[in-house]
Design an enzyme around this catalytic site. Structure first.
Site, mmCIF file in Angstrom:
data_model
loop_
_atom_site.group_PDB
_atom_site.id
_atom_site.type_symbol
_atom_site.label_atom_id
_atom_site.label_comp_id
_atom_site.label_asym_id
_atom_site.label_seq_id
_atom_site.Cartn_x
_atom_site.Cartn_y
_atom_site.Cartn_z
ATOM 1 N N ARG A 136 5.817 10.695 -2.672
ATOM 2 C CA ARG A 136 5.403 10.670 -1.337
ATOM 3 C C ARG A 136 6.541 10.964 -0.187
ATOM 4 O O ARG A 136 7.811 10.181 -0.702
ATOM 5 C CB ARG A 136 5.076 9.378 -1.246
ATOM 6 C CG ARG A 136 4.754 8.798 0.091
ATOM 7 C CD ARG A 136 4.739 7.256 0.134
ATOM 8 N NE ARG A 136 4.317 6.833 1.572
ATOM 9 C CZ ARG A 136 4.578 5.641 2.115
ATOM 10 N NH1 ARG A 136 5.057 4.920 1.264
ATOM 11 N NH2 ARG A 136 4.175 5.330 3.186
ATOM 12 N N HIS A 168 12.627 -2.865 1.887
ATOM 13 C CA HIS A 168 11.899 -1.594 2.189
ATOM 14 C C HIS A 168 12.752 -0.572 1.488
ATOM 15 O O HIS A 168 14.183 -0.609 1.818
ATOM 16 C CB HIS A 168 12.110 -1.470 3.657
ATOM 17 C CG HIS A 168 11.004 -2.449 4.448
ATOM 18 N ND1 HIS A 168 9.587 -2.229 4.283
ATOM 19 C CD2 HIS A 168 11.127 -3.748 4.905
ATOM 20 C CE1 HIS A 168 9.028 -3.305 4.730
ATOM 21 N NE2 HIS A 168 9.790 -4.187 5.383
ATOM 22 N N TYR A 175 11.790 8.546 0.979
ATOM 23 C CA TYR A 175 11.455 7.547 0.078
ATOM 24 C C TYR A 175 12.330 7.765 -1.305
ATOM 25 O O TYR A 175 12.439 7.036 -1.995
ATOM 26 C CB TYR A 175 10.326 7.101 -0.264
ATOM 27 C CG TYR A 175 9.295 6.419 0.920
ATOM 28 C CD1 TYR A 175 9.852 5.375 1.644
ATOM 29 C CD2 TYR A 175 8.258 7.513 1.836
ATOM 30 C CE1 TYR A 175 9.021 4.931 2.644
ATOM 31 C CE2 TYR A 175 7.750 6.722 2.727
ATOM 32 C CZ TYR A 175 8.158 5.677 3.133
ATOM 33 O OH TYR A 175 7.360 4.982 4.450
ATOM 34 N N ASN A 214 7.740 -5.868 -1.358
ATOM 35 C CA ASN A 214 7.987 -4.641 -0.399
ATOM 36 C C ASN A 214 6.545 -4.436 0.360
ATOM 37 O O ASN A 214 5.615 -4.054 -0.498
ATOM 38 C CB ASN A 214 8.263 -3.287 -0.992
ATOM 39 C CG ASN A 214 8.381 -2.146 0.036
ATOM 40 O OD1 ASN A 214 7.778 -2.277 1.178
ATOM 41 N ND2 ASN A 214 8.815 -1.133 -0.345
ATOM 42 N N ALA A 271 3.165 -0.925 4.843
ATOM 43 C CA ALA A 271 2.790 -0.801 6.139
ATOM 44 C C ALA A 271 1.950 -2.199 6.551
ATOM 45 O O ALA A 271 1.970 -2.693 7.695
ATOM 46 C CB ALA A 271 1.727 0.182 6.297
ATOM 47 N N PRO A 281 0.671 -0.947 0.153
ATOM 48 C CA PRO A 281 0.072 0.061 0.076
ATOM 49 C C PRO A 281 0.858 1.316 -0.066
ATOM 50 O O PRO A 281 1.714 1.167 0.547
ATOM 51 C CB PRO A 281 -0.779 0.038 1.331
ATOM 52 C CG PRO A 281 0.062 -1.065 1.972
ATOM 53 C CD PRO A 281 0.489 -2.043 1.167
ATOM 54 N N ASN A 282 0.370 2.223 -0.792
ATOM 55 C CA ASN A 282 0.856 3.692 -0.908
ATOM 56 C C ASN A 282 2.288 3.672 -1.487
ATOM 57 O O ASN A 282 2.755 4.800 -1.934
ATOM 58 C CB ASN A 282 1.213 4.249 0.548
ATOM 59 C CG ASN A 282 0.077 4.289 1.498
ATOM 60 O OD1 ASN A 282 -1.084 4.729 1.070
ATOM 61 N ND2 ASN A 282 0.125 3.655 2.629
ATOM 62 N N ARG A 341 13.715 4.377 11.865
ATOM 63 C CA ARG A 341 12.496 5.166 12.106
ATOM 64 C C ARG A 341 11.621 4.870 13.448
ATOM 65 O O ARG A 341 12.300 4.099 14.374
ATOM 66 C CB ARG A 341 11.453 4.917 10.726
ATOM 67 C CG ARG A 341 12.414 5.151 9.622
ATOM 68 C CD ARG A 341 11.588 5.023 8.284
ATOM 69 N NE ARG A 341 10.566 6.009 8.170
ATOM 70 C CZ ARG A 341 9.418 5.814 7.449
ATOM 71 N NH1 ARG A 341 9.514 4.832 6.492
ATOM 72 N NH2 ARG A 341 8.263 6.659 7.497
ATOM 73 N N GLU A 394 12.273 -9.834 1.517
ATOM 74 C CA GLU A 394 11.590 -8.464 1.835
ATOM 75 C C GLU A 394 12.333 -7.299 1.760
ATOM 76 O O GLU A 394 13.547 -7.277 2.071
ATOM 77 C CB GLU A 394 11.244 -8.805 3.322
ATOM 78 C CG GLU A 394 10.373 -7.572 3.800
ATOM 79 C CD GLU A 394 10.125 -7.775 5.285
ATOM 80 O OE1 GLU A 394 10.253 -8.878 5.836
ATOM 81 O OE2 GLU A 394 9.493 -6.693 5.795
#
Ligand code: DQA
Length: 151
Positions: free
Chosen positions: A17, A100, A22, A74, A77, A9-10, A107, A98
């Protein structure tokens, strides 16, 4: 060899963004570089982004049924929240890496845990778009090594 690339998502907002976190690469930029790397490695990839948990889960089930060799994901969230995504990957025994873009450990604390990290072959986090590129290379190398040892 076939690899499914899932963006959670996103991530359709990559490039606009929170650029300081990012970076400025768009999802289209990332997918096109992944395609180039896939060609170089002689791997067939399918890239898909969804904001819906159920679509991501259905794609994982489909990959399992179609005997896709591995998953580059990825989870965004959903990585921090979704036991269902974890169960889907375990349910079809799909080897995954995985990734990111940001360094999730640098973070907020709620980003430090993901439900996929312990079932993934490995996790690459914090290298911006390059996390994906390193991730694809690492996944393919790992799948190739596994094929050799099981042959
Ligand atoms: C992300 C990190 C997640 O914590 C966040 O929810 C995202 C993007 C990354 O690529 O850095 O949406 O997965």
């Amino acid at each position: 060899m076939k690899v499914l690339v899932l963006h959670g998502p996103n991530l359709n907002l990559f490039g606009t963004r929170e650029k300081s976190i990012y970076g400025s690469a768009t999802l289209a930029d990332i997918n096109s570089e992944l395609e180039k790397i896939a060609q170089e490695l002689s791997v067939e990839i399918t890239c898909l982004q969804s904001n819906s948990e159920s679509v991501l889960i259905d794609e994982i089930h489909r990959a399992g049924a179609e005997k896709v060799d591995g998953l580059l994901i990825n989870p965004a969230a959903y990585g921090h929240t979704s036991i269902a995504l974890r169960d889907a990957i375990l349910g079809v025994s799909l080897p995954c890496v995985e990734v990111h873009a940001s360094n999730i450990y640098a973070r907020e604390e709620f980003r430090h845990k993901t439900y996929l990290s312990d079932i993934a072959i490995g996790v690459i986090t914090g290298f911006g778009a390059n996390s994906y590129f390193l991730g694809l290379r690492a996944l393919v190398k790992s799948l190739t090594d596994r094929k050799k040892t099981s042959a």
